[in-house]
Design an enzyme around this catalytic site. Structure first.
Site, PDB file in Angstrom:
ATOM      1  N   GLU A  53     -37.356 -38.371 -12.860  1.00 13.16           N
ATOM      2  CA  GLU A  53     -37.683 -39.788 -12.228  1.00 13.16           C
ATOM      3  C   GLU A  53     -39.317 -39.873 -12.442  1.00 13.16           C
ATOM      4  OE1 GLU A  53     -39.159 -39.738  -7.335  1.00 13.16           O
ATOM      5  OE2 GLU A  53     -38.469 -37.692  -8.210  1.00 13.16           O
ATOM      6  N   LYS A 100     -34.491 -46.626  -5.039  1.00 13.14           N
ATOM      7  CA  LYS A 100     -34.170 -45.765  -4.238  1.00 13.14           C
ATOM      8  C   LYS A 100     -34.168 -45.932  -2.837  1.00 13.14           C
ATOM      9  CE  LYS A 100     -36.071 -41.135  -2.959  1.00 13.14           C
ATOM     10  NZ  LYS A 100     -37.488 -40.129  -3.193  1.00 13.14           N
ATOM     11  N   CYS A 115     -34.553 -37.989  -6.533  1.00 14.67           N
ATOM     12  CA  CYS A 115     -35.170 -36.967  -5.970  1.00 14.67           C
ATOM     13  C   CYS A 115     -34.205 -36.395  -4.735  1.00 14.67           C
ATOM     14  CB  CYS A 115     -36.446 -37.755  -5.262  1.00 14.67           C
ATOM     15  SG  CYS A 115     -37.510 -36.319  -4.225  1.00 14.67           S
TER      16      CYS A 115
END
Length: 550
Positions: free
Chosen positions: A301, A360, A410
């Site tokens: 990430e 995301k 994440c």
């Protein structure tokens, strides 16, 4: 001569009474909350440690025994005691398992240690409200403890009510205020037979089965010999059912085996956003992306921690050119813009047949957006926080040699029902999950194996493999059965290379969750709660007909 045996009997009785007396002391109002806190701390230690995962059921069973050791006749009074025990369990559970949050606030956030510690305790106290609710309900519905054993129907009802209420409370914890189901009981079961239920009823279903197993174990202290045999029989049946389900293959191999290279840069979080360390970071990942030969390379990430427009104009072009020369594709973690004033935590697909971007969708509170009314709290930290825009839940996958790779970033893989939305459109249904993560905010702590445990649950639920590229760990390859095939040591610089075989097909959980979300699991828990409530009301007045405890 005749007095000696009597003396030995007296000593034996006194000795046997000692542990019973201690047990009664532990269940007294003044000691029970402290015992509950200790059990909560012990429960937290079973997460992220596969060899201890099964102990979560034993520890929870001990707490349930404490919860049910209430002789007060009124359900209202038992509910009050249950709420106290549920809160104390939760406080020990969450502080014992989430203490690493302190590091992100005090070490990397620059928050004063007392304030960071207080914030951690307040957050854990909030999370503890959910087991408080479950415990109050379970204690109110269970019969009062007494000299006589519980009737079998009411005992099974108490176990069902506890498992149903526990699961509903966990669902609320994973849903309200964007949800935080970290340390959910189901995750501790990824290494034991109960994980066999995951592809059928998902993590919350495993949560329910594990809570029911713990309740059946706790019943051994409340029922007659006949009731104990029935409880043990049901407990064995739960585990045998899980073992049998582990043998069922809902998905099948599809497409070519992909050679993957997963990058772990181990870039210090305190240095990551400093201008003087940006150059070495870009060079590290640029060299890897340009020189490694694999079908797919995956970075962590925000491996590139700046916007593309702030990079040297030739940086991404050179990487793209090298990838095409090697016939390699890559997933690159990088922040992007959307429109004039929106930022996204994103993944760029490079070297593919068409441009690819994933944004995301499930953002981290305080890290990627600030909840309403908490801007004052964020101002207490010296962290590069921002307000990011969200992506959709059903974004298309990145196709590599015909294999559909679905990125997530994440802790998005903490939410199985949301990941199931990727399977709603058969054309987009993933064959491989790819998680890009940076856990550098939390130090070299138990969070690394805890997150790996969560990723394993997702592979179990959908029976497709997962690959993980992280900044500090756990960079790993997980097969379609939730087993870790390869892993880099945490907090090392390195590249994990290996092969991944994509899988196609739908597990029952994937089919249900892609259409109805988590509601099938919620309905299962609610049905168990209502059935338990009905059973606990049977023969409530007939205590004088109980058989003596054997």
């Amino acid at each position: 001569m005749s007095e000696r045996p009597a003396k030995r009997d007296t000593q034996s009785a006194a000795a046997s009474a000692l542990p019973r007396g201690l047990l009664r002391q532990f269940t007294q109002p003044r000691f029970a909350p402290f015992v509950s806190i200790v059990l909560g701390v012990l429960l937290a230690q079973t997460f992220g440690r596969q060899q201890l995962g099964g102990w979560s059921i034993v520890i929870l069973a001990a707490w349930i025994s404490l919860l049910w050791a209430d002789t007060q006749p009124r359900p209202k009074d038992r509910a009050k005691r249950g709420a106290l025990l549920g809160f104390s369990l939760g406080l020990g559970w969450f502080t014992g398992g989430l203490w690493w949050l302190y590091i992100s606030m005090a070490v990397y956030g620059g928050m004063a240690p007392p304030i960071a510690g207080g914030a951690l305790l307040l957050f854990c106290a909030y999370l503890a409200l959910y087991p408080t609710l479950a415990a109050a309900l379970a204690a109110a519905l269970a019969p009062a403890a007494g000299r006589e054993p519980w009737k079998l129907a009411r005992a099974i009802g108490a176990a069902l009510a506890l498992a149903g209420g526990w699961t509903l409370a966990e669902w609320l914890r994973g849903t309200l205020f964007t949800g935080f189901p970290w340390l959910a009981l189901g995750y501790a079961q990824v290494g034991n037979p109960l994980s066999g239920y995951a592809p059928v009823i998902g993590q919350y279903g495993v949560n329910f089965v594990a809570a029911l197993a713990a309740a059946l174990l706790a019943l051994l202290s409340q029922v007659s010999l006949r009731g104990a045999l029935v409880s043990l029989g049901l407990l064995v049946a739960l585990f045998l059912g899980g073992l049998q389900l582990q043998q069922v293959r809902w998905t099948h191999a599809v497409g070519p085996t992909l050679k993957v290279a997963l990058l772990q840069g181990d870039v210090a979080q305190s240095e990551k956003f400093k201008p003087e360390t940006l150059g070495p970071t870009l060079q590290l990942y640029g060299n890897w992306l340009s020189s490694l030969k694999a079908n797919l390379i995956v970075t962590p990430e925000t491996a590139v921690p700046v916007l593309p427009e702030d990079l040297d104009p030739g940086y991404l072009r050179q990487i793209e050119r090298a990838l095409r020369e090697h016939h390699t594709a890559a997933l690159l973690g990088i922040p992007l813009t959307r429109g004039a004033d929106q930022y996204t935590n994103s993944v760029l697909g490079l070297g593919g047949a068409a441009p690819y971007r994933y944004d995301k969708s499930h953002l981290v509170p305080f890290g990627e957006f600030v909840p309403y009314g908490f801007h004052w709290f964020v101002k207490l930290m010296d962290m590069p926080l921002g307000s990011f825009a969200r992506g959709g839940l059903d974004q298309p996958p990145f196709v590599v040699r015909g294999v559909k790779v679905a990125p997530n970033i994440c802790y998005e893989d903490l939410f199985g029902a949301q990941m199931a939305q990727r399977f709603r459109n058969p054309a987009h249904a993933p064959n491989v999950f790819a998680n890009l993560t940076n856990l550098g905010w939390f130090g070299n702590t138990i969070i690394i194996p805890q997150h790996l445990e969560i990723a394993r649950m997702r592979s179990l639920e959908f029976q497709i493999p997962g690959i993980r590229a992280t900044n500090t760990g756990a960079t790993a390859i997980i097969n379609a059965h939730g087993q870790v095939a390869a892993e880099l040591p945490p907090y090392t610089v390195g590249v994990l290379t290996g092969s991944v075989q994509g899988h196609a097909g739908l597990t029952p959980f994937a089919w249900l969750a892609s259409r109805y979300g988590v509601w099938p699991e919620v309905l299962l828990a609610a049905f168990a709660l209502l059935l338990g409530w009905a059973l606990t009301r049977l023969q409530r007045g007939g205590t004088h007909h109980h058989n003596a405890r054997v």
